[in-house]
Design a protein around this motif. Structure first.
Motif, short mmCIF file in Angstrom:
data_model
loop_
_atom_site.label_atom_id
_atom_site.label_comp_id
_atom_site.label_asym_id
_atom_site.label_seq_id
_atom_site.Cartn_x
_atom_site.Cartn_y
_atom_site.Cartn_z
N GLU A 5 8.60 -1.02 -8.71
CA GLU A 5 8.63 0.21 -7.92
C GLU A 5 7.37 0.43 -7.10
N TYR A 6 6.22 0.04 -7.65
CA TYR A 6 4.94 0.20 -6.95
C TYR A 6 4.17 -1.12 -7.01
N PRO A 7 3.39 -1.44 -5.97
CA PRO A 7 2.57 -2.66 -6.03
C PRO A 7 1.59 -2.58 -7.20
N ASN A 8 1.29 -3.73 -7.80
CA ASN A 8 0.35 -3.77 -8.93
C ASN A 8 -1.08 -3.53 -8.49
N PRO A 52 -3.12 7.63 -5.08
CA PRO A 52 -3.27 6.22 -4.70
C PRO A 52 -2.30 5.86 -3.57
N VAL A 53 -2.80 5.15 -2.56
CA VAL A 53 -1.96 4.74 -1.42
C VAL A 53 -0.75 3.96 -1.91
N ARG A 54 -0.94 3.11 -2.91
CA ARG A 54 0.17 2.28 -3.39
C ARG A 54 1.31 3.10 -4.00
N LYS A 55 1.05 4.37 -4.30
CA LYS A 55 2.10 5.23 -4.85
C LYS A 55 2.57 6.29 -3.85
N ALA A 56 2.29 6.08 -2.56
CA ALA A 56 2.70 7.04 -1.53
C ALA A 56 4.22 7.14 -1.46
N ILE A 57 4.89 6.03 -1.53
CA ILE A 57 6.36 5.95 -1.50
C ILE A 57 6.74 4.79 -2.43
#
Length: 76
Positions: A5-8, A52-57
């Motif tokens: 779902e989100y990048p590591n 965190p940017v990686r959890k924006a979408i």
């Protein structure tokens, strides 16, 4: 093929305005969201809540800068 779902790894972006594109789970819809990264935030985060940017979408596909250039892409 199942994607997480989100990048590591954190996504590091210099200060600026960015457009984040992604696919929320089970919708099949592409969503896009403008985010503002500034010196006020911790590295890799945006907005007043330091998100965190990686959890924006969920399932981020790509991130573009204000001029429309791709600055981050999934799997790149």
């Amino acid at each position: 093929m199942r994607r997480p779902e989100y990048p590591n790894a954190d996504i590091q972006l210099p200060p600026g305005r960015y457009r984040v594109f992604g696919f929320p789970p089970m919708t099949g819809l592409l969503l896009d969201k403008w985010i503002q990264v500034s010196d006020e935030n911790r590295a890799g985060c945006y907005g007043p809540a330091d998100i965190p940017v990686r959890k924006a979408i969920p399932n981020i596909d790509r991130i573009e800068d204000q001029e429309g250039r791709v600055v981050w892409q999934s799997g790149a």
